[in-house]
Design a protein around this motif. Structure first.
Motif, PDB file in Angstrom:
ATOM      1  N   ASP A 144      -2.932  -5.859   4.802  1.00 16.68           N
ATOM      2  CA  ASP A 144      -2.162  -4.639   4.555  1.00 16.68           C
ATOM      3  C   ASP A 144      -1.020  -4.914   3.579  1.00 16.68           C
ATOM      4  O   ASP A 144      -0.776  -4.132   2.659  1.00 16.68           O
ATOM      5  CB  ASP A 144      -1.632  -4.075   5.868  1.00 16.68           C
ATOM      6  N   ASP A 145      -0.325  -6.021   3.765  1.00 13.64           N
ATOM      7  CA  ASP A 145       0.758  -6.404   2.841  1.00 13.64           C
ATOM      8  C   ASP A 145       0.234  -6.590   1.421  1.00 13.64           C
ATOM      9  O   ASP A 145       0.852  -6.138   0.457  1.00 13.64           O
ATOM     10  CB  ASP A 145       1.454  -7.685   3.307  1.00 13.64           C
ATOM     11  N   ASP A 146      -0.914  -7.257   1.293  1.00 15.54           N
ATOM     12  CA  ASP A 146      -1.497  -7.485  -0.036  1.00 15.54           C
ATOM     13  C   ASP A 146      -1.893  -6.172  -0.703  1.00 15.54           C
ATOM     14  O   ASP A 146      -1.660  -5.967  -1.896  1.00 15.54           O
ATOM     15  CB  ASP A 146      -2.715  -8.412   0.055  1.00 15.54           C
ATOM     16  N   ILE A 147      -2.492  -5.265   0.062  1.00 11.79           N
ATOM     17  CA  ILE A 147      -2.904  -3.981  -0.499  1.00 11.79           C
ATOM     18  C   ILE A 147      -1.680  -3.173  -0.917  1.00 11.79           C
ATOM     19  O   ILE A 147      -1.671  -2.554  -1.983  1.00 11.79           O
ATOM     20  CB  ILE A 147      -3.773  -3.199   0.509  1.00 11.79           C
ATOM     21  N   GLU A 148      -0.655  -3.168  -0.103  1.00 11.97           N
ATOM     22  CA  GLU A 148       0.567  -2.441  -0.446  1.00 11.97           C
ATOM     23  C   GLU A 148       1.181  -2.975  -1.734  1.00 11.97           C
ATOM     24  O   GLU A 148       1.638  -2.206  -2.579  1.00 11.97           O
ATOM     25  CB  GLU A 148       1.577  -2.535   0.694  1.00 11.97           C
ATOM     26  N   GLU A 149       1.150  -4.294  -1.901  1.00 11.58           N
ATOM     27  CA  GLU A 149       1.681  -4.902  -3.125  1.00 11.58           C
ATOM     28  C   GLU A 149       0.893  -4.438  -4.351  1.00 11.58           C
ATOM     29  O   GLU A 149       1.466  -4.117  -5.391  1.00 11.58           O
ATOM     30  CB  GLU A 149       1.631  -6.428  -3.004  1.00 11.58           C
TER      31      GLU A 149
ATOM     32  N   GLU B 287       0.418  -0.874  -9.157  1.00 12.35           N
ATOM     33  CA  GLU B 287      -0.297   0.162  -9.908  1.00 12.35           C
ATOM     34  C   GLU B 287       0.550   1.422 -10.052  1.00 12.35           C
ATOM     35  O   GLU B 287       0.583   2.038 -11.122  1.00 12.35           O
ATOM     36  CB  GLU B 287      -1.630   0.476  -9.232  1.00 12.35           C
ATOM     37  N   ALA B 288       1.256   1.799  -9.014  1.00 12.84           N
ATOM     38  CA  ALA B 288       2.118   2.981  -9.075  1.00 12.84           C
ATOM     39  C   ALA B 288       3.242   2.763 -10.084  1.00 12.84           C
ATOM     40  O   ALA B 288       3.595   3.670 -10.847  1.00 12.84           O
ATOM     41  CB  ALA B 288       2.688   3.293  -7.700  1.00 12.84           C
ATOM     42  N   ARG B 289       3.797   1.564 -10.102  1.00 12.40           N
ATOM     43  CA  ARG B 289       4.871   1.234 -11.050  1.00 12.40           C
ATOM     44  C   ARG B 289       4.343   1.311 -12.483  1.00 12.40           C
ATOM     45  O   ARG B 289       5.010   1.848 -13.372  1.00 12.40           O
ATOM     46  CB  ARG B 289       5.422  -0.153 -10.732  1.00 12.40           C
ATOM     47  N   GLN B 290       3.132   0.807 -12.714  1.00 11.22           N
ATOM     48  CA  GLN B 290       2.548   0.867 -14.061  1.00 11.22           C
ATOM     49  C   GLN B 290       2.337   2.306 -14.501  1.00 11.22           C
ATOM     50  O   GLN B 290       2.623   2.666 -15.646  1.00 11.22           O
ATOM     51  CB  GLN B 290       1.210   0.119 -14.095  1.00 11.22           C
ATOM     52  N   LYS B 291       1.824   3.155 -13.600  1.00  6.25           N
ATOM     53  CA  LYS B 291       1.607   4.563 -13.937  1.00  6.25           C
ATOM     54  C   LYS B 291       2.931   5.258 -14.248  1.00  6.25           C
ATOM     55  O   LYS B 291       3.019   6.053 -15.178  1.00  6.25           O
ATOM     56  CB  LYS B 291       0.880   5.268 -12.802  1.00  6.25           C
TER      57      LYS B 291
END
Length: 57
Positions: A34-39, A44-48
């Motif tokens: 879960d931690d890895d997926i959140e990272e 990806e959200a930051r890039q967008k």
């Protein structure tokens, strides 16, 4: 107790382990996954967001 791990280091259950210890191992693995997926999602959200901001500039 065997200390099996996935290639990414997640704890894995093992047939020789007592079920109660494997429950803890599986729980720890799920938290780590879960931690890895959140990272990844955060990246990806930051890039967008950065791409969107560049479009406004």
């Amino acid at each position: 107790m065997p200390n099996d791990q996935s290639p990414r280091g997640y704890e894995l259950p093992h047939p020789d382990n007592v079920a109660s210890s494997d429950v803890v191992r599986i729980r720890n693995a799920l938290v780590s996954i879960d931690d890895d997926i959140e990272e990844v999602w955060d990246f990806e959200a930051r890039q967008k967001l950065e791409t969107t901001i560049e479009l406004w500039s």
